[in-house]
Design an enzyme around this catalytic site. Structure first.
Site: not given
Length: 172
Positions: A97-98, A109, A136, A143, A145
């Protein structure tokens, strides 16, 4: 803010995906890696032949997010043999996911992750999984969350640098 539109990508989206890949990879990782490692990774992973192969792979899908017809991010998912690791036969991998940095914090996102969840539910997979670099922290929080949990880790090689990716999963 204008609504975000998410469209399934095809071979004609090659340049868009390449541009977003290179831009976001540099924005995310250039400050904490050597220029040589960044350049080598981009040349290996985002060259025209590699992206074309990924776009044409039957078990991979790309979805591009647009804001006012400007491509601002994308989702790449893998099924079956396209997955980078065999975690679970009945799984979907979120490979990327960029989102371009200027659109961080604008829910892009989340919309792309939600798209992956809908696809997972409609295809009947049991698990969505992905790898995130352990340093990161912003993405790890995102993620977590979204109820992903760490279940393993693996080594990600960036040039000459060995890094640790945390493997996270969400049961559907």
């Amino acid at each position: 803010m204008n609504p975000i539109e998410i469209k399934k990508a095809s071979a004609s989206d090659l340049e868009t995906i390449q541009k977003i890949s290179i831009q976001t990879f540099k924005e995310t990782f250039a400050a904490v890696n050597t220029p040589e490692n960044i350049t080598n990774y981009i040349n290996e992973s985002f060259n025209t032949e590699q992206i074309t192969t990924e776009l044409n792979r039957a078990d991979s899908q790309f979805y591009v997010a647009y804001s006012n017809s400007e491509a601002v991010g994308y989702l790449k998912i893998n099924f079956g043999d396209a997955q980078t690791e065999t975690i679970n036969e009945n799984a979907l991998e979120i490979h990327r996911i960029y989102v371009v940095q200027s659109f961080h914090g604008k829910n892009i996102g989340q919309l792309l992750l939600d798209k992956a969840k809908v696809i997972a539910q409609s295809t009947g997979v049991a698990v969505i999984w992905l790898g995130v670099w352990e340093e990161n922290h912003r993405v790890l929080r995102f993620y977590t969350k979204n109820e992903f949990v760490v279940f393993d880790k693996h080594v990600f090689t960036l040039g000459k640098d060995k890094q640790t990716d945390l493997l996270m999963q969400l049961h559907i």
